[in-house]
Write an enzyme that holds these catalytic residues in place. Structure first.
Site, mmCIF file in Angstrom:
data_model
loop_
_atom_site.group_PDB
_atom_site.id
_atom_site.type_symbol
_atom_site.label_atom_id
_atom_site.label_comp_id
_atom_site.label_asym_id
_atom_site.label_seq_id
_atom_site.Cartn_x
_atom_site.Cartn_y
_atom_site.Cartn_z
ATOM 1 N N HIS A 238 25.784 47.032 50.196
ATOM 2 C CA HIS A 238 25.370 46.041 49.207
ATOM 3 C C HIS A 238 23.913 46.342 48.889
ATOM 4 O O HIS A 238 23.186 46.838 49.753
ATOM 5 C CB HIS A 238 25.380 44.625 49.779
ATOM 6 C CG HIS A 238 26.711 44.121 50.207
ATOM 7 N ND1 HIS A 238 27.206 44.310 51.458
ATOM 8 C CD2 HIS A 238 27.618 43.380 49.553
ATOM 9 C CE1 HIS A 238 28.381 43.717 51.552
ATOM 10 N NE2 HIS A 238 28.661 43.149 50.412
ATOM 11 N N ASP B 24 21.705 45.146 51.706
ATOM 12 C CA ASP B 24 21.845 45.746 53.047
ATOM 13 C C ASP B 24 20.731 46.766 53.232
ATOM 14 O O ASP B 24 20.291 47.047 54.344
ATOM 15 C CB ASP B 24 23.168 46.513 53.191
ATOM 16 C CG ASP B 24 24.374 45.612 53.087
ATOM 17 O OD1 ASP B 24 24.228 44.408 53.326
ATOM 18 O OD2 ASP B 24 25.459 46.132 52.759
ATOM 19 N N MET C 37 30.836 54.269 47.726
ATOM 20 C CA MET C 37 31.017 52.955 47.076
ATOM 21 C C MET C 37 29.778 52.100 47.269
ATOM 22 O O MET C 37 29.080 52.211 48.264
ATOM 23 C CB MET C 37 32.238 52.283 47.733
ATOM 24 C CG MET C 37 32.522 50.853 47.354
ATOM 25 S SD MET C 37 31.664 49.639 48.354
ATOM 26 C CE MET C 37 32.963 49.061 49.429
ATOM 27 N N GLU D 177 38.180 42.915 44.844
ATOM 28 C CA GLU D 177 38.667 42.592 46.195
ATOM 29 C C GLU D 177 38.965 41.105 46.316
ATOM 30 O O GLU D 177 38.101 40.266 46.091
ATOM 31 C CB GLU D 177 37.601 43.003 47.216
ATOM 32 C CG GLU D 177 37.985 42.654 48.645
ATOM 33 C CD GLU D 177 36.968 43.135 49.665
ATOM 34 O OE1 GLU D 177 36.105 43.979 49.328
ATOM 35 O OE2 GLU D 177 37.030 42.654 50.807
ATOM 36 N N LYS E 101 40.361 37.538 48.297
ATOM 37 C CA LYS E 101 40.378 36.840 49.587
ATOM 38 C C LYS E 101 40.780 35.395 49.300
ATOM 39 O O LYS E 101 40.296 34.816 48.324
ATOM 40 C CB LYS E 101 38.991 36.918 50.214
ATOM 41 C CG LYS E 101 38.889 36.322 51.608
ATOM 42 C CD LYS E 101 37.542 36.711 52.228
ATOM 43 C CE LYS E 101 37.276 35.975 53.501
ATOM 44 N NZ LYS E 101 35.979 36.357 54.097
ATOM 45 N N GLU F 185 42.095 44.330 51.186
ATOM 46 C CA GLU F 185 41.628 44.335 52.585
ATOM 47 C C GLU F 185 42.723 43.753 53.477
ATOM 48 O O GLU F 185 43.254 42.675 53.196
ATOM 49 C CB GLU F 185 40.342 43.517 52.722
ATOM 50 C CG GLU F 185 39.941 43.393 54.195
ATOM 51 C CD GLU F 185 38.600 42.737 54.430
ATOM 52 O OE1 GLU F 185 37.646 43.027 53.694
ATOM 53 O OE2 GLU F 185 38.525 41.924 55.387
ATOM 54 N N HIS G 235 42.281 40.090 54.593
ATOM 55 C CA HIS G 235 42.358 39.076 53.544
ATOM 56 C C HIS G 235 43.803 38.773 53.157
ATOM 57 O O HIS G 235 44.160 37.613 52.926
ATOM 58 C CB HIS G 235 41.553 39.516 52.319
ATOM 59 C CG HIS G 235 40.089 39.692 52.629
ATOM 60 N ND1 HIS G 235 39.190 40.130 51.705
ATOM 61 C CD2 HIS G 235 39.381 39.483 53.773
ATOM 62 C CE1 HIS G 235 37.982 40.188 52.259
ATOM 63 N NE2 HIS G 235 38.082 39.807 53.519
ATOM 64 N N ASP H 164 40.053 48.510 52.113
ATOM 65 C CA ASP H 164 39.273 47.996 53.247
ATOM 66 C C ASP H 164 40.196 47.847 54.448
ATOM 67 O O ASP H 164 41.057 46.954 54.495
ATOM 68 C CB ASP H 164 38.651 46.634 52.898
ATOM 69 C CG ASP H 164 37.338 46.785 52.135
ATOM 70 O OD1 ASP H 164 36.929 47.933 51.848
ATOM 71 O OD2 ASP H 164 36.704 45.752 51.843
ATOM 72 N N ASP I 247 38.657 35.065 58.632
ATOM 73 C CA ASP I 247 38.519 36.503 58.367
ATOM 74 C C ASP I 247 37.905 37.181 59.586
ATOM 75 O O ASP I 247 36.688 37.169 59.769
ATOM 76 C CB ASP I 247 37.600 36.668 57.141
ATOM 77 C CG ASP I 247 37.530 38.090 56.642
ATOM 78 O OD1 ASP I 247 38.399 38.896 57.005
ATOM 79 O OD2 ASP I 247 36.602 38.385 55.867
ATOM 80 N N ASP J 121 38.040 40.464 60.636
ATOM 81 C CA ASP J 121 37.440 41.801 60.460
ATOM 82 C C ASP J 121 37.403 42.614 61.756
ATOM 83 O O ASP J 121 36.392 43.232 62.104
ATOM 84 C CB ASP J 121 36.006 41.688 59.879
ATOM 85 C CG ASP J 121 35.976 41.182 58.451
ATOM 86 O OD1 ASP J 121 36.979 41.339 57.728
ATOM 87 O OD2 ASP J 121 34.943 40.615 58.045
ATOM 88 N N ASP K 148 36.186 48.036 56.808
ATOM 89 C CA ASP K 148 35.384 46.827 56.570
ATOM 90 C C ASP K 148 35.598 45.894 57.759
ATOM 91 O O ASP K 148 36.314 44.900 57.675
ATOM 92 C CB ASP K 148 35.800 46.153 55.261
ATOM 93 C CG ASP K 148 34.848 45.030 54.903
ATOM 94 O OD1 ASP K 148 33.797 44.928 55.560
ATOM 95 O OD2 ASP K 148 35.149 44.254 53.986
HETATM 96 C C1 GLT Z 1 31.769 40.894 52.905
HETATM 97 C C2 GLT Z 1 33.251 40.688 52.804
HETATM 98 C C3 GLT Z 1 33.985 41.959 52.632
HETATM 99 C C4 GLT Z 1 33.656 42.649 51.356
HETATM 100 C C5 GLT Z 1 32.251 43.071 51.271
HETATM 101 C C6 GLT Z 1 31.985 43.708 49.928
HETATM 102 S S1 GLT Z 1 31.166 41.811 51.602
HETATM 103 O O1 GLT Z 1 31.435 41.536 54.079
HETATM 104 O O2 GLT Z 1 33.707 40.012 53.957
HETATM 105 O O3 GLT Z 1 35.356 41.767 52.719
HETATM 106 O O4 GLT Z 1 34.452 43.801 51.276
HETATM 107 O O5 GLT Z 1 31.323 42.867 49.055
HETATM 108 MN MN MN Z 2 36.287 43.729 52.455
HETATM 109 MN MN MN Z 3 37.095 40.559 55.604
#
Ligand code: GLT
Ligand code: MN
Ligand code: MN
Length: 403
Positions: free
Chosen positions: A70, A73, A104, A197, A199, A233, A236, A261, A271, A273, A303
């Site tokens: 980003h 970041d 990206m 993306e 969510k 993702e 998500h 992702d 979420d 991750d 991600d």
């Molecule tokens: C954030 C989010 C991710 C996205 C990122 C890209 S930002 O961390 O949870 O799923 O992919 O903006």
């Molecule tokens: Mn993501």
């Molecule tokens: Mn996520």
């Protein structure tokens, strides 16, 4: 498993064998993923920030190919132009020194309180204008670093108080924003594509465009649909209770899988991750099988982030684990493709009643008339079991390592 040799850095031992990542695997991470400091809504950070240049170096040593970011970041939101240029110079040097690319880039339109009710979809045109300005600057940074994919995750595009914003207007505003930025990128000749993306919730109670499917439909309404695809993702879609690889299949089939992702997630939770493939091995296998068999050649981006219990060593083990698990699953896919019993069952499934193919496909009046005359013995057709239990158990045994 016996390892031929070990890879050592930062005083830690990593595994170097056939599953170790290679540049051609096209694995990438975000600065925000390995750089995650372990903050959550209930607790302070458990790790110190890792300088971006060290992230680049260590990921490269682990075999990663790319690093995504980003705008903020890398460059603090309040950096002076001079400060920004110095940071970007140092980062570019680290990329060169360690043979890493930036495939990206994306914009943070969710952390600063100015975006508390959205960027693109905010009711306030002043916020929407600032959002566009921030994204254009961030696109410039991405272009400078060579990014060819630009991701949009609308972290604040949603609502808690659902009467405060007209959801139809919100969609129109989102469309206007994406159309504007497509034109900007073309005007600048950056040659970038966009990947949207989805969510379903978190951080907003309800987010617009909650699934990849919603975005696939929306993209067709844009001025230049060819320029825009999706970035699904795992976590998500699992939050929404959906089958991830089916969604990815639809994106692939429509030529819209521009980026992906990878991470992991238990169903029905926030979420998480998690490290790729750490929770639901079977879904991860099905995904890797799909990506490999359909020859997805885009970036494979993790991600995800390390557990909050970890220090920096744990972060590198986490990153290594994401990539190893992908390659181990890829090997499992090869075993699946070579397994005579599994392939025998699949050949039988594929070879049923080939004489009926001629009745399918493109419509013609003649074909329809012929088809309407056929008498089907539907009870006879329904009698024989399909044998999927056996097939599924063979998959289970293959995954559990005894085939
Ligand atoms: C954030 C989010 C991710 C996205 C990122 C890209 S930002 O961390 O949870 O799923 O992919 O903006
Ligand atoms: Mn993501
Ligand atoms: Mn996520």
């Amino acid at each position: 498993m016996v390892y031929d040799f070990h890879l050592k850095f930062e005083g830690e031992i990593f595994m170097a064998d056939a599953y170790m990542a290679k540049k051609e695997d096209k694995f990438s991470f975000g600065l925000w993923t390995v750089g995650n400091i372990g903050r959550d809504p209930f607790g302070d950070p458990t790790r110190k920030p890792i300088p971006p240049t060290r992230i680049v170096k260590n990921l490269s040593r682990l075999g990663a190919w790319g690093i995504n970011l980003h705008d903020n970041d890398l460059v603090p939101i309040d950096a002076t132009p001079k400060g920004r240029n110095q940071i970007v110079r140092d980062f570019k040097k680290a990329l060169e020194d360690h043979d890493m690319v930036v495939p990206m880039a994306t914009t943070n339109t969710f952390t600063h309180p100015v975006f508390r009710d959205g960027g693109f979809t905010s009711n306030d045109p002043k916020v929407r204008a600032y959002g566009l300005q921030k994204i254009m600057r961030s696109i410039d940074l991405g272009a400078e670093l060579g990014a060819k994919i630009y991701v949009f995750w609308g972290g604040r595009e949603g609502a808690e108080c659902n009467v405060a914003k007209d959801p139809v207007e919100a969609i129109k505003r989102y469309r206007d924003g994406i159309n504007y930025l497509c034109r900007y990128v073309r005007d600048q000749k950056y040659g970038m594509k966009f990947a949207l993306e989805a969510k379903p919730n978190e951080p907003r109670a309800d987010m617009y465009f909650p699934t990849t499917g919603h975005y696939l439909a929306f993209i067709e309404t844009l001025d230049d649909p060819k320029m825009v695809g999706v970035n699904p993702e795992v976590a998500h879609e699992h939050m929404a209770g959906l089958n991830f690889h089916h969604g990815v299949a639809q994106a692939l089939e429509s030529g819209k899988l521009f980026h992906i992702d990878l991470n992991d997630q238990r169903f029905g939770r926030y979420d998480q991750d998690f490290r790729f493939g750490s929770e639901d091995y079977k879904s991860a296998f099905l995904l890797v099988k799909l990506l490999e068999e359909k020859k997805y050649r885009g970036p494979k981006h993790f991600d995800a982030h390390a557990f909050r219990t970890e220090d920096e060593k744990g972060v590198w083990h986490f990153a290594e684990g994401c990539m190893r698990t992908y390659n181990i699953l890829k090997e499992k896919v090869r075993c699946f493709q070579k397994d005579p019993e599994i392939q025998g069952i699949l050949a039988e499934i594929a070879g049923q009643n080939p004489e009926f193919e001629k009745h399918l496909g493109k419509y013609s009046r003649k074909k329809a008339q012929a088809l309407k005359r056929i008498r089907f013995d539907i009870d006879g057709m329904a009698k024989k079991g399909l044998g999927f239990e056996r097939l599924d158990q063979l998959l289970t045994e293959l995954m559990l390592g005894i085939r």
